[in-house]
Design an enzyme around this catalytic site. Structure first.
Site, PDB file in Angstrom:
ATOM      1  NE  ARG A 176      -4.139   1.710   2.670  1.00  0.00           N
ATOM      2  CZ  ARG A 176      -3.914   3.422   3.466  1.00  0.00           C
ATOM      3  NH1 ARG A 176      -2.687   3.426   3.993  1.00  0.00           N
ATOM      4  NH2 ARG A 176      -4.930   4.525   3.420  1.00  0.00           N
TER       5      ARG A 176
ATOM      6  CB  SER B 122     -12.136  -1.047  -2.626  1.00  0.00           C
ATOM      7  OG  SER B 122     -10.635  -1.186  -1.771  1.00  0.00           O
TER       8      SER B 122
ATOM      9  CE  LYS C   1      -8.397   2.952   2.839  1.00  0.00           C
ATOM     10  NZ  LYS C   1      -9.709   2.138   1.999  1.00  0.00           N
TER      11      LYS C   1
END
Length: 211
Positions: free
Chosen positions: A38, A107, A136
């Site tokens: 990521r 996602s 997040k």
């Protein structure tokens, strides 16, 4: 892919004083099934250099490496696939660029989006955020957590594997599997653990209890 019990999503900024390759190596020792690079806080060059080292670990262990967002980095690293969000390339375009053998994830948080992703050719779905999470900025409040019932509804709506993500821990992972998910994806539960290898093992045990 249906055997993906525990899916590590890397993030150096959430890994304490350990590097991402160190976290990945420990998670592999703990039995992790797949790793997603990521690293949203670093530029493409840094992410590539980090990814090269991660790729060495995953290739040696026979663990799939997925790159978040960036099809170009997935190609450059000879990764096994890419995971896409709402602002990334469409699934069909990524498929054309990466080829039929690539693993492409998407996602989603809603049933309609899940069906659309499956129709477009996604191989699996990352569904969440299930529980409140601090990883997040846009989903760190409880009002954004979709909950277990939504996971179950998405599982019922598609025929491709679902991986639950967002606030998943060893204490609640079994409920995600009970809802029909094939596995769980985590960031801090592994990256921020005192012992990432042991944390991975605990998650595997929790997933096994839910199956």
């Amino acid at each position: 892919m249906t055997d993906w019990r525990v899916y590590l999503v890397t993030q150096a900024s959430l890994s304490g004083d350990r590097t991402t390759p160190e976290i990945v190596e420990a998670a592999i020792e703990g039995g992790v099934d797949v790793v997603q690079l990521r690293e949203k806080d670093v530029n493409a060059r840094e992410r590539y250099e980090m990814g090269r080292e991660v790729r060495e670990h995953t290739r040696e262990a026979g663990v799939p490496l997925i790159v978040n967002d960036r099809v170009d980095l997935a190609l450059a690293l000879e990764a096994d696939g890419v995971h896409l969000g709402d602002e990334d390339l469409p699934v069909a375009v990524a498929r054309e660029l990466l080829g039929e053998d690539a693993i492409i994830g998407r996602s989603v948080s809603f049933v309609d989006d899940a069906r659309e992703a499956e129709t477009a050719g996604a191989d699996y779905l990352g569904v969440g955020a299930i529980f409140p999470t601090g990883s997040k900025d846009d989903i760190d409040d409880a009002e954004y957590a979709i909950g277990i019932d939504r996971v179950a509804a998405i599982v019922d709506a598609v025929d491709i594997p679902v991986v639950g993500i967002g606030g998943v821990t060893a204490e609640n992972a079994d409920s995600v599997i009970d809802a029909g998910a094939a596995g769980v994806a985590v960031i801090t539960e592994i990256t921020n653990a005192d012992d990432p290898e042991a944390a991975t093992g605990r998650l595997i045990d929790a997933v096994s209890k839910g199956q």
